[in-house]
Scaffold this motif. Structure first.
Motif, short mmCIF file in Angstrom:
data_model
loop_
_atom_site.label_atom_id
_atom_site.label_comp_id
_atom_site.label_asym_id
_atom_site.label_seq_id
_atom_site.Cartn_x
_atom_site.Cartn_y
_atom_site.Cartn_z
N SER A 1 -8.28 59.34 13.88
CA SER A 1 -7.37 59.49 15.02
C SER A 1 -6.07 58.73 14.76
N MET A 2 -6.17 57.53 14.20
CA MET A 2 -4.97 56.75 13.88
C MET A 2 -4.14 57.44 12.80
N ALA A 3 -4.82 58.06 11.84
CA ALA A 3 -4.10 58.77 10.78
C ALA A 3 -3.33 59.95 11.35
N ASP A 4 -3.97 60.69 12.25
CA ASP A 4 -3.29 61.82 12.88
C ASP A 4 -2.06 61.36 13.66
N ALA B 1 -0.32 58.61 13.15
CA ALA B 1 0.71 58.14 12.21
C ALA B 1 1.47 59.33 11.62
N GLU B 2 0.73 60.37 11.25
CA GLU B 2 1.37 61.55 10.67
C GLU B 2 2.29 62.22 11.69
N ASP C 1 4.88 58.91 9.82
CA ASP C 1 4.45 57.87 8.88
C ASP C 1 3.37 58.44 7.97
N ASP C 2 3.80 59.25 7.02
CA ASP C 2 2.86 59.94 6.13
C ASP C 2 2.10 58.96 5.23
N ASN C 3 2.75 57.88 4.83
CA ASN C 3 2.10 56.92 3.93
C ASN C 3 0.89 56.27 4.59
N THR C 4 1.07 55.83 5.85
CA THR C 4 -0.05 55.23 6.58
C THR C 4 -1.16 56.25 6.78
N ARG D 1 -6.69 57.90 5.64
CA ARG D 1 -7.60 59.01 5.31
C ARG D 1 -8.26 58.80 3.95
N ARG D 2 -7.54 58.15 3.06
CA ARG D 2 -8.10 57.91 1.73
C ARG D 2 -9.36 57.05 1.81
N TYR D 3 -9.35 56.06 2.69
CA TYR D 3 -10.56 55.23 2.85
C TYR D 3 -11.75 56.09 3.27
N ILE D 4 -11.51 56.98 4.24
CA ILE D 4 -12.61 57.81 4.73
C ILE D 4 -13.06 58.80 3.66
#
Length: 760
Positions: free
Chosen positions: A66-69, A71-72, A76-79, A84-87
């Protein structure tokens, strides 16, 4: 009585905090059944393990995505990518985490290191990638020798994930520190108790520990159990409170729970919030030996209730009691107990028998050798003296016991105890956590080490002063000293006088030069933003520090911003009308419960130099790695600052003074001072025919070859002056030396070439 000391999370990962070792030793000396537990390292493994990460990702995945969505959506594509990379890599993290911690604790499979380094299926985070990119910029490929660095950054990446998506207060070495260092009420601090890490991970640690340790106690003696929770830092207070709440909820009033430690001694001396009684029964202040002695002597502790009621009627030394909504003030002075504390402080040897050092991590987060020494090793922590032998610096808490109550220990007794621990635990590094190691005690410890075969490697905090001569530094290095840290604070004569440092730039330069020549790593603490500071004084201090690095006198530093404390000398002097430039702002809380941590005091103008922090840190980081040393200091700022008034050759001239003084050292050798002669050079080797006038002896000293005509040396005398030689052999050699002026004359030619003359 049963006594259990607990170190709550989170403190350093490479070694146990020493308060548990000292308190346990004290309690055993008093005849009690004592043990201690480092729950900080237990929490670490509860999180950073296969099962821990499985739980973490299960609890956090939905929030993370949810936080990644979000941020995008905000651009803030980098965040978004990093979260998402962690998941996406969660299975990889789970698969590799036990390997990562094994590598850092000295285990692991060497063969797997190649896979972790090169495989595209090994987990990666931003810090890991930054490290690998830096290697590429340095023009080299990564190798398995870099894996410990990579594993250290892997843990830091996971910690970043936890802080970002699961628990914003989490940090690898401190927890919720910000919640306890500002002007909050106790009620506000309590709100941090139900945080995710504590509820989902630390609670499990406490439950397991309770089953294993407390469950193993005889239920009949629960009422005779004292629980001591040590709180060394602000970041351990909330976990300590959580620990106390857990114990109260599980075991009711069967335990007498007491808190103490560094944070308590400095910040909570005036804490009188009766609601704290929901969690604990008492606060012990300062060393604790006197307060616990008073507790044992004045209450039999047949039951916790009886003990508390007794203390309400009879207040105890340095023990604040919380009972039935009441707060019972401590007795702050007791001549008999103060004498007892002095005696016991000298005798105590820290007890690490409950600690498994193999579980601690040797982190590598910086290539700087001195920075590495803090974390890259499972040090046995101890002190040569309680308190500071100077205890006059204006900015220091000179009114408090941990500074002003200077009490040296029995060095030989301490050495033998630490050596025994080292052999039992297979850890041969000692970190002295003194406010400042006394030079005389340090020399005694070093000599003990030499006479036991130099098995220990040790380091710790000192004062940069004239006692640390070229010869003493060489002697200490020969006997096992590997590093020192010390407060430089202000690299200017006027500043040193303003803070009453008790030393001068010449002495500081001499000490640093002597230690560096002897191969000892040197770290300095710097402070800016003093009450008297101006832009010019900060720039001058910065320029002098640059010259220290340019001359190779320092390995590392930290810049700290000055914090005014209620127990400092300068605040006391202000109250006496002596510090006209200082203008404290006395805070008064209008909130019920008052201020929580009350030692730190704001003062007028304290924030005007905040903008200096980043340039000071950036320049220092470059200097520590050998970069930017020729750049003018004012060029590091993006706002106007004046040029330094310090000459560019200021430190160079001080070094010349130091070298000139050492060239004259021979004048100090006579039949009286000869008692302080020591031979540190290699074994002299005869070169040429022994009966030839051209023959000479050669040897190495400080990695350089030395030589003298053979007729000037009596090898037996020199070798009898080595630190490792027995006192009987040494005395016989000294008697020969003092009886012969010609021998003394010849020995003068060897000073600084393997022969050293100490001042004491």
């Amino acid at each position: 009585m049963n006594v259990i000391t607990i170190i709550p999370p989170l403190v350093q990962l490479n070694a146990p905090y020493p308060s548990g070792a000292y308190l346990t030793s004290f309690f055993k000396k008093e005849g009690h059944d004592a043990q201690w537990a480092d729950l900080s390292i237990e929490l670490f493994y509860e999180i950073f393990s296969r099962s821990g990460l499985e739980k973490l990702f299960s609890l956090s995945e939905k929030t993370a995505l949810s936080m990644a969505d979000k941020a995008e959506k905000n651009g803030d594509d980098n965040t978004a990518f990093n979260i998402r990379r962690y998941i996406s890599q969660k299975e990889n993290w789970i698969e590799w985490i036990d390997f990562i911690t094994a590598v850092l604790s000295g285990g692991g499979a060497r063969e797997k290191e190649h896979q972790f380094l090169y495989s595209p299926f090994a987990p990666r985070g931003q810090r890991m990638e930054n490290f690998l990119e830096q290697l590429a910029q340095d023009g080299r490929e990564p190798s398995v020798d870099d894996v410990r660095f990579l594993c250290s950054y892997a843990l830091a990446d996971l910690a970043d994930y936890i802080t970002a998506v699961f628990d914003k207060e989490f940090s690898l070495i401190r927890y919720a520190e910000a919640l306890t260092v500002d002007e909050r009420t106790f009620a506000e601090v309590e709100k941090g108790l139900d945080s995710p890490i504590l509820e989902h991970f630390y609670k499990t640690v406490l439950e397991r520990w309770g089953t294993t340790v407390i469950g193993g106690l005889d239920p009949a003696i629960f009422s005779k159990t004292l629980i001591c929770i040590s709180i060394p830092f602000a970041g351990t207070f909330i976990p300590a409170l959580y620990t106390a709440r857990f114990l109260k909820s599980q075991y009711g009033q069967k335990f007498f729970i007491c808190i103490g430690g560094g944070f308590v001694n400095t910040e909570l001396r005036e804490l009188r919030d009766a609601s704290l009684g929901k969690y604990i029964d008492a606060i012990s202040y300062d060393r604790g030996y006197g307060s616990y002695k008073a507790l044992f002597d004045n209450t039999v502790l047949e039951s916790v209730e009886t003990a508390a009621e007794s203390m309400i009627a009879n207040p105890l030394y340095k023990l604040r009691i919380f009972k039935n909504g009441k707060v019972i003030e401590p007795v702050w002075q007791d001549e008999k107990l103060e004498k007892y504390e002095t005696e016991i402080t000298a005798q105590i040897i820290p007890d690490y028998s409950d600690i498994d050092f193999s579980r601690y991590l040797r982190m590598c987060d910086d290539k700087n050798a001195m920075h590495r020494i803090w974390t890259d090793g499972s040090w046995i922590k101890a002190y040569l003296a309680h308190g500071c032998y100077w205890h006059r610096c204006a900015f220091c808490d000179t009114q408090l016991d941990y500074v002003c109550a200077y009490r040296p220990v029995e060095v030989r007794n301490l050495y033998e105890g630490l050596l025994k621990t080292a052999r039992e635990k297979n850890v041969y590094g000692i970190h002295f956590v003194d406010e400042a190691m006394p030079p005389v005690a340090l020399k005694k410890f070093a000599l003990e080490n030499a006479r036991h075969g130099n098995p220990l490697y040790f380091w710790g905090n000192i004062r940069f002063e004239k006692a640390f001569t070229k010869d003493l530094a060489a002697f200490l290095s020969y006997c096992g000293l590997g590093g020192v840290s010390a407060g430089l604070e202000v690299a200017a004569e006027s500043g040193l006088e303003n803070i009453n440092k008790g030393t001068d730039i010449s002495s500081i330069v001499s000490a640093c030069a002597a230690l560096k020549e002897a191969g000892v790593l040197v770290h300095a603490y710097m402070i800016f933003g003093f009450w008297y500071d101006t832009t010019q004084t900060i720039i001058d201090s910065m320029e002098t520090l640059r010259q220290f690095y340019s001359a190779g006198l320092l390995d590392s530093c930290f810049w700290h911003k000055f914090v005014l404390t209620k127990n400092s000398t300068v605040y006391t002097e202000w109250k006496e009308g002596k510090q006209k430039k200082l203008q404290p702002i006395e805070l008064k809380s209008d909130k019920k419960g008052g201020l929580f941590a009350r030692n730190n005091i704001h003062f007028k103008g304290e924030n005007q130099y905040d903008k200096f922090q980043l340039p000071l840190e950036n320049s220092l980081n470059c200097w520590m790695h050998g970069d930017g040393l020729e750049k003018k200091v004012q060029k590091w700022f993006d706002f106007p600052v004046p040029p330094p008034t310090v000459g560019r050759d200021f430190i160079e001239k001080k070094i010349e003074e130091y070298e000139e003084k050492n060239r004259k050292r021979g004048a100090g050798l006579n039949d009286k001072t000869a008692q302080n002669l020591w031979w540190l050079g290699g074994t002299p080797v005869l070169c040429g025919l022994s009966n030839s006038s051209a023959s000479e002896y050669r040897w190495l000293y400080l990695m350089e070859e030395q030589s003298v005509p053979s007729k000037l040396i009596d090898i037996d005398i020199l070798l009898a002056l080595r630190p490792e030689v027995t006192e009987e052999v040494r005395v016989a050699a000294l008697n020969t030396i003092t009886a012969s002026p010609s021998v003394i004359s010849n020995l003068k030619k060897l000073l600084g070439r393997g022969l050293v003359l100490l001042d004491f």
